[in-house]
Design a protein around this motif. Structure first.
Motif, PDB file in Angstrom:
ATOM      1  N   ARG A 117     -21.212  49.604  27.025  1.00 56.47           N
ATOM      2  CA  ARG A 117     -19.918  49.729  27.195  1.00 56.47           C
ATOM      3  C   ARG A 117     -18.758  49.200  26.098  1.00 56.47           C
ATOM      4  NH1 ARG A 117     -17.871  48.627  33.262  1.00 56.47           N
ATOM      5  NH2 ARG A 117     -15.937  48.996  32.385  1.00 56.47           N
ATOM      6  N   PRO A 118     -18.925  49.826  25.021  1.00 57.42           N
ATOM      7  CA  PRO A 118     -18.212  49.156  23.682  1.00 57.42           C
ATOM      8  C   PRO A 118     -16.988  48.605  24.034  1.00 57.42           C
ATOM      9  CG  PRO A 118     -19.444  51.231  23.310  1.00 57.42           C
ATOM     10  CD  PRO A 118     -19.154  51.049  24.645  1.00 57.42           C
ATOM     11  N   GLU A 119     -16.150  48.993  24.841  1.00 59.61           N
ATOM     12  CA  GLU A 119     -14.669  48.480  25.198  1.00 59.61           C
ATOM     13  C   GLU A 119     -14.902  47.016  25.717  1.00 59.61           C
ATOM     14  OE1 GLU A 119     -15.976  50.751  28.905  1.00 59.61           O
ATOM     15  OE2 GLU A 119     -16.113  51.053  26.781  1.00 59.61           O
ATOM     16  N   ARG A 120     -16.058  46.526  26.302  1.00 60.73           N
ATOM     17  CA  ARG A 120     -16.238  45.331  26.899  1.00 60.73           C
ATOM     18  C   ARG A 120     -16.558  44.234  25.782  1.00 60.73           C
ATOM     19  NH1 ARG A 120     -17.110  44.973  32.353  1.00 60.73           N
ATOM     20  NH2 ARG A 120     -16.925  42.672  31.813  1.00 60.73           N
ATOM     21  N   ARG A 121     -16.902  44.691  24.626  1.00 59.93           N
ATOM     22  CA  ARG A 121     -17.320  43.700  23.605  1.00 59.93           C
ATOM     23  C   ARG A 121     -16.394  42.437  23.315  1.00 59.93           C
ATOM     24  NH1 ARG A 121     -20.560  48.404  20.185  1.00 59.93           N
ATOM     25  NH2 ARG A 121     -22.304  48.849  21.616  1.00 59.93           N
ATOM     26  N   GLN A 122     -15.176  42.718  23.549  1.00 61.09           N
ATOM     27  CA  GLN A 122     -14.173  41.865  23.228  1.00 61.09           C
ATOM     28  C   GLN A 122     -14.177  40.840  24.449  1.00 61.09           C
ATOM     29  OE1 GLN A 122     -12.901  41.250  20.262  1.00 61.09           O
ATOM     30  NE2 GLN A 122     -14.334  43.188  19.700  1.00 61.09           N
ATOM     31  N   ASP A 123     -14.804  41.265  25.445  1.00 63.15           N
ATOM     32  CA  ASP A 123     -14.659  40.012  26.511  1.00 63.15           C
ATOM     33  C   ASP A 123     -15.190  38.692  26.064  1.00 63.15           C
ATOM     34  OD1 ASP A 123     -16.053  38.333  28.769  1.00 63.15           O
ATOM     35  OD2 ASP A 123     -15.805  40.144  30.043  1.00 63.15           O
ATOM     36  N   PRO A 124     -14.602  37.453  26.482  1.00 62.66           N
ATOM     37  CA  PRO A 124     -15.079  36.262  25.884  1.00 62.66           C
ATOM     38  C   PRO A 124     -16.495  35.871  25.961  1.00 62.66           C
ATOM     39  CG  PRO A 124     -12.766  36.052  26.655  1.00 62.66           C
ATOM     40  CD  PRO A 124     -13.114  37.591  27.033  1.00 62.66           C
ATOM     41  N   ASN A 125     -16.930  36.131  27.237  1.00 63.70           N
ATOM     42  CA  ASN A 125     -18.284  35.947  27.513  1.00 63.70           C
ATOM     43  C   ASN A 125     -19.326  36.858  26.665  1.00 63.70           C
ATOM     44  OD1 ASN A 125     -18.078  33.677  29.478  1.00 63.70           O
ATOM     45  ND2 ASN A 125     -17.485  35.013  31.077  1.00 63.70           N
ATOM     46  N   ALA A 126     -18.930  38.140  26.502  1.00 61.08           N
ATOM     47  CA  ALA A 126     -19.768  39.043  26.024  1.00 61.08           C
ATOM     48  C   ALA A 126     -19.941  38.488  24.349  1.00 61.08           C
ATOM     49  CB  ALA A 126     -19.369  40.412  25.885  1.00 61.08           C
ATOM     50  N   ARG A 127     -18.910  38.087  24.100  1.00 57.07           N
ATOM     51  CA  ARG A 127     -18.702  37.647  22.572  1.00 57.07           C
ATOM     52  C   ARG A 127     -19.544  36.362  22.260  1.00 57.07           C
ATOM     53  NH1 ARG A 127     -14.679  38.570  18.969  1.00 57.07           N
ATOM     54  NH2 ARG A 127     -14.366  36.279  18.596  1.00 57.07           N
ATOM     55  N   LEU A 128     -19.312  35.449  23.271  1.00 58.93           N
ATOM     56  CA  LEU A 128     -20.094  34.228  23.596  1.00 58.93           C
ATOM     57  C   LEU A 128     -21.581  34.614  23.307  1.00 58.93           C
ATOM     58  CD1 LEU A 128     -19.730  31.253  23.336  1.00 58.93           C
ATOM     59  CD2 LEU A 128     -19.773  31.273  25.747  1.00 58.93           C
ATOM     60  N   GLY A 129     -22.124  35.623  24.165  1.00 60.95           N
ATOM     61  CA  GLY A 129     -23.635  36.079  24.102  1.00 60.95           C
ATOM     62  C   GLY A 129     -24.040  36.240  22.823  1.00 60.95           C
ATOM     63  N   TRP A 130     -23.232  37.211  22.044  1.00 61.16           N
ATOM     64  CA  TRP A 130     -23.549  37.425  20.507  1.00 61.16           C
ATOM     65  C   TRP A 130     -23.476  36.250  19.809  1.00 61.16           C
ATOM     66  CZ3 TRP A 130     -26.089  41.702  19.820  1.00 61.16           C
ATOM     67  CH2 TRP A 130     -25.828  42.994  20.691  1.00 61.16           C
ATOM     68  N   PHE A 131     -22.411  35.464  20.092  1.00 56.95           N
ATOM     69  CA  PHE A 131     -22.510  34.335  19.245  1.00 56.95           C
ATOM     70  C   PHE A 131     -23.831  33.338  19.135  1.00 56.95           C
ATOM     71  CE2 PHE A 131     -17.813  34.421  19.113  1.00 56.95           C
ATOM     72  CZ  PHE A 131     -17.729  35.488  18.186  1.00 56.95           C
ATOM     73  N   VAL A 132     -23.945  33.400  20.529  1.00 56.41           N
ATOM     74  CA  VAL A 132     -25.512  32.255  20.648  1.00 56.41           C
ATOM     75  C   VAL A 132     -26.467  33.257  19.778  1.00 56.41           C
ATOM     76  CG1 VAL A 132     -27.114  31.669  22.401  1.00 56.41           C
ATOM     77  CG2 VAL A 132     -24.829  31.301  22.825  1.00 56.41           C
ATOM     78  N   ILE A 133     -26.744  34.642  20.058  1.00 58.20           N
ATOM     79  CA  ILE A 133     -27.855  35.031  19.271  1.00 58.20           C
ATOM     80  C   ILE A 133     -27.848  35.020  18.062  1.00 58.20           C
ATOM     81  CG2 ILE A 133     -28.876  37.334  18.969  1.00 58.20           C
ATOM     82  CD1 ILE A 133     -27.969  38.435  21.796  1.00 58.20           C
ATOM     83  N   MET A 134     -26.503  35.041  17.393  1.00 64.73           N
ATOM     84  CA  MET A 134     -26.548  34.919  15.737  1.00 64.73           C
ATOM     85  C   MET A 134     -26.666  33.392  15.472  1.00 64.73           C
ATOM     86  SD  MET A 134     -26.146  37.901  14.857  1.00 64.73           S
ATOM     87  CE  MET A 134     -25.685  37.500  13.111  1.00 64.73           C
TER      88      MET A 134
END
Length: 280
Positions: A76-93
């Motif tokens: 669900r691309p619209e959920r990618r701005q969710d702070p927790n979703a962003r934090l998940g991507w940041f941890v991966i990067m």
């Protein structure tokens, strides 16, 4: 390694993993001072599974929310701005630098970088960096973890990769980076702990598979060390987060510098060989 050695090293691992004083350095230095063999990078990685299990349990609600939001954002691309979703991507990067550098320089990390002179130097240098970072935070408006950006996440990751060198400290390196980027002590420490989870779990799991390639390890003492590291590590997380909410990092800076100076002094005067206790 006997049971007593395992218990002592597990206690040291649990006490030092989450404090900005370097658990790998303390395992290496304590073994040299006590006349024991260097437990080695593999032992360190496996016992870190115990301390990272403490992180998983202590931050279980945060981690569950991050993983759930990140998984949903995949479909669900619209959920990618969710702070927790962003934090998940940041941890991966943020995990990529330590993974790439760890694979590229594994032999050097497990051999020459465990020289006691290197450890003494990194204890001092990165202790002073932590002091500068903590002082810089005092003159800025501290950012919360919710304001984390991708460039800052990568910066955290690069700082974490420096912890491949014994004496730097995983938490010390990433917390210093966070403070220099303007984050609060609590935010820097919390993200540091979360960022360490995938890297340490991957490293420890890899070492478990590699152990089978050589002589059978002392599994009893190693598992005891891991269990002790878990219990003590959990208590250390709770204490550390409460401590830094009202206090500076200067006691840790002083401790690092004093330990580094003493260690270099012992090696320079011939009281301790630079490779004392090292595994051949």
């Amino acid at each position: 390694m006997d049971w007593f050695h395992g218990a002592v090293l597990g206690l040291i691992q649990g006490l030092t993993e989450f404090l900005p004083i370097s658990s790998s350095a303390h395992l290496r230095v304590s073994s040299a001072l006590l006349g024991w063999d260097d437990p080695g990078a593999a032992f360190t990685a496996v016992t870190q599974l115990g301390t990272e299990s403490a992180v998983l349990i202590y931050f279980r609600k945060d981690i569950a929310a991050i993983v759930s939001a990140w998984a949903v954002s995949l479909v669900r691309p619209e959920r990618r701005q969710d702070p927790n979703a962003r934090l998940g991507w940041f941890v991966i990067m943020g995990t990529l630098p330590i993974g790439l550098l760890g694979a590229a320089f594994q032999h050097t990390i497990e051999t020459s970088l465990r020289d006691l002179r290197v450890i003494g130097t990194t204890l001092i240098v990165f202790g002073l960096i932590l002091a500068v970072a903590d002082r810089s935070r005092a003159v800025r408006n501290a950012r919360p973890i919710s304001s984390l950006t991708l460039p800052h996440a990568v910066g955290y990751g690069l700082a974490q990769s420096l912890a491949l060198i014994p004496g730097v400290s995983r938490s010390g390196g990433t917390i210093s980076a966070g403070l220099l980027l303007g984050y609060s002590r609590e935010a820097a420490a919390r993200y540091s702990f979360l960022l360490a989870v995938p890297a340490v779990l991957a490293s420890g799991t890899l070492e478990l598979f590699k152990i089978g390639e050589g002589p059978a390890p002392s599994w009893g003492p190693t598992l005891l060390a891991t269990a002790i590291a878990f219990v003590v590590g959990y208590a250390a997380i709770a204490w550390f987060l409460k401590y830094i909410s009202h206090n500076s990092f200067m006691p840790f800076v002083v401790y690092r510098v004093v330990l580094g100076v003493v260690l270099i002094g012992l090696v320079t005067t011939g009281h301790l060989a630079p490779d004392a206790g090292a595994v051949e």
